[in-house]
Write an enzyme that holds these catalytic residues in place. Structure first.
Site, PDB file in Angstrom:
ATOM      1  N   LYS A  13       0.656  20.263  98.882  1.00 15.86           N
ATOM      2  CA  LYS A  13       0.745  21.481  98.078  1.00 15.86           C
ATOM      3  C   LYS A  13       1.390  22.600  98.900  1.00 15.86           C
ATOM      4  CE  LYS A  13      -3.376  20.270  95.354  1.00 15.86           C
ATOM      5  NZ  LYS A  13      -4.723  20.713  94.920  1.00 15.86           N
ATOM      6  N   TYR A  53      -0.909  19.132  85.594  1.00 18.69           N
ATOM      7  CA  TYR A  53      -2.344  19.429  85.540  1.00 18.69           C
ATOM      8  C   TYR A  53      -2.844  19.597  84.097  1.00 18.69           C
ATOM      9  CZ  TYR A  53      -2.960  20.058  90.604  1.00 18.69           C
ATOM     10  OH  TYR A  53      -3.072  19.856  91.959  1.00 18.69           O
ATOM     11  N   ASN A 116      -6.588  23.501  98.869  1.00 13.29           N
ATOM     12  CA  ASN A 116      -7.036  22.251  99.506  1.00 13.29           C
ATOM     13  C   ASN A 116      -5.877  21.332  99.919  1.00 13.29           C
ATOM     14  OD1 ASN A 116      -6.383  21.237  97.006  1.00 13.29           O
ATOM     15  ND2 ASN A 116      -8.440  20.527  96.483  1.00 13.29           N
ATOM     16  N   HIS A 119      -2.687  16.802  96.963  1.00 14.20           N
ATOM     17  CA  HIS A 119      -3.082  16.172  95.702  1.00 14.20           C
ATOM     18  C   HIS A 119      -3.048  14.663  95.875  1.00 14.20           C
ATOM     19  CE1 HIS A 119      -3.145  15.021  91.457  1.00 14.20           C
ATOM     20  NE2 HIS A 119      -2.196  14.161  91.780  1.00 14.20           N
ATOM     21  N   GLU A 130       1.912  10.176  86.953  1.00 13.64           N
ATOM     22  CA  GLU A 130       2.348  11.213  87.895  1.00 13.64           C
ATOM     23  C   GLU A 130       3.643  10.806  88.612  1.00 13.64           C
ATOM     24  OE1 GLU A 130      -2.182  12.907  88.651  1.00 13.64           O
ATOM     25  OE2 GLU A 130      -1.232  11.730  90.226  1.00 13.64           O
TER      26      GLU A 130
HETATM   27  P1  DAT Z   1      -8.547  16.744  92.784  1.00 11.77           P
HETATM   28  O1  DAT Z   1      -7.341  17.510  93.278  1.00 11.77           O
HETATM   29  O2  DAT Z   1      -9.495  16.402  93.914  1.00 11.77           O
HETATM   30  O3  DAT Z   1      -8.174  15.544  91.939  1.00 11.77           O
HETATM   31  P2  DAT Z   1      -9.184  18.094  90.286  1.00 11.77           P
HETATM   32  O4  DAT Z   1      -8.205  17.167  89.647  1.00 11.77           O
HETATM   33  O5  DAT Z   1     -10.544  18.192  89.673  1.00 11.77           O
HETATM   34  O6  DAT Z   1      -9.376  17.732  91.833  1.00 11.77           O
HETATM   35  O7  DAT Z   1      -8.580  19.560  90.330  1.00 11.77           O
HETATM   36  C1  DAT Z   1      -7.227  19.761  90.654  1.00 11.77           C
HETATM   37  C2  DAT Z   1      -7.128  20.911  91.614  1.00 11.77           C
HETATM   38  O8  DAT Z   1      -7.597  22.095  90.977  1.00 11.77           O
HETATM   39  C3  DAT Z   1      -7.976  20.771  92.869  1.00 11.77           C
HETATM   40  O9  DAT Z   1      -7.341  20.006  93.880  1.00 11.77           O
HETATM   41  C4  DAT Z   1      -8.168  22.182  93.276  1.00 11.77           C
HETATM   42  C5  DAT Z   1      -8.233  22.929  91.950  1.00 11.77           C
HETATM   43  N1  DAT Z   1      -9.624  23.139  91.546  1.00 11.77           N
HETATM   44  C6  DAT Z   1     -10.501  22.210  91.105  1.00 11.77           C
HETATM   45  N2  DAT Z   1     -11.703  22.750  90.848  1.00 11.77           N
HETATM   46  C7  DAT Z   1     -11.576  24.068  91.134  1.00 11.77           C
HETATM   47  C8  DAT Z   1     -12.462  25.186  91.090  1.00 11.77           C
HETATM   48  N3  DAT Z   1     -13.720  25.056  90.678  1.00 11.77           N
HETATM   49  N4  DAT Z   1     -11.977  26.381  91.474  1.00 11.77           N
HETATM   50  C9  DAT Z   1     -10.697  26.536  91.890  1.00 11.77           C
HETATM   51  N5  DAT Z   1      -9.812  25.532  91.967  1.00 11.77           N
HETATM   52  C10 DAT Z   1     -10.240  24.316  91.591  1.00 11.77           C
HETATM   53 MG    MG Z   2      -7.229  15.437  90.110  1.00 12.86          MG
END
Ligand code: DAT
Ligand code: MG
Length: 153
Positions: A13, A53, A116, A119, A130
């Site tokens: 990212k 997303y 974080n 991805h 994807e």
């Molecule tokens: P991942 O990236 O581990 O698959 P996800 O698909 O649930 O997680 O969410 C996509 C991204 O969105 C994640 O990497 C960081 C952001 N995100 C997820 N939950 C969040 C939250 N509660 N607050 C802020 N950003 C969040």
């Molecule tokens: Mg995800």
């Protein structure tokens, strides 16, 4: 190689790119034994990120997430090998870096859930979707690393 050969979509990212972590993240997949199939540095527009997303569009953090993902360069990649999707998630760590163990990418390099740094696909079907969203077929390189003879029995 076993018939559980999979491809996963991994993306550094904008925060990971800005912090110079592309080589570090690539290294984690390379040294495990996975094969690089595609990689590129690019800036994604807002529509492209919103589509990526789209499962999260009802979440409160969705607008901020898409803004940050479209405002700096990203480094999408495809990695291939046995169980690559699940193992890729293990290499990344938990979504929340504070819950990620040391030794994982997120556990070692970040603090905030909204920053974080990487991805990773969460399933074989989402990986396929994807990969198709971020790469053309011509960008996916078909090759046989010689080291595979020493990685797979
Ligand atoms: P991942 O990236 O581990 O698959 P996800 O698909 O649930 O997680 O969410 C996509 C991204 O969105 C994640 O990497 C960081 C952001 N995100 C997820 N939950 C969040 C939250 N509660 N607050 C802020 N950003 C969040
Ligand atoms: Mg995800």
């Amino acid at each position: 190689m076993s018939d559980k050969t999979e491809r996963t979509f991994i993306m550094v990212k904008p925060d990971g790119v800005e912090r110079g972590l592309i080589p570090e993240i690539m290294k984690r997949f390379q040294r495990k034994g996975y094969k690089l199939v595609a990689a590129k540095l690019m800036k994604a527009d807002l529509d492209h990120v919103q589509e990526h997303y789209s499962d999260l569009k009802t979440k409160k953090f969705f607008p901020g997430l898409c803004k940050y993902m479209s405002e700096g360069p990203v480094f999408p990649m495809v990695w291939e090998g046995t169980d690559a999707v699940k193992q890729g998630r293990i290499l990344l760590g938990e979504t929340d870096p504070l819950k990620s163990l040391p030794g994982t990418i997120r556990g070692d390099f970040c603090i905030n859930i909204g920053r974080n740094i990487c991805h990773g696909s969460d399933g074989v079907d989402s990986a396929k979707k994807e990969i198709g969203h971020w790469f053309n077929k011509t960008e996916l390189t078909d090759w046989k690393p010689t080291e595979n003879a020493w990685i797979y029995e």
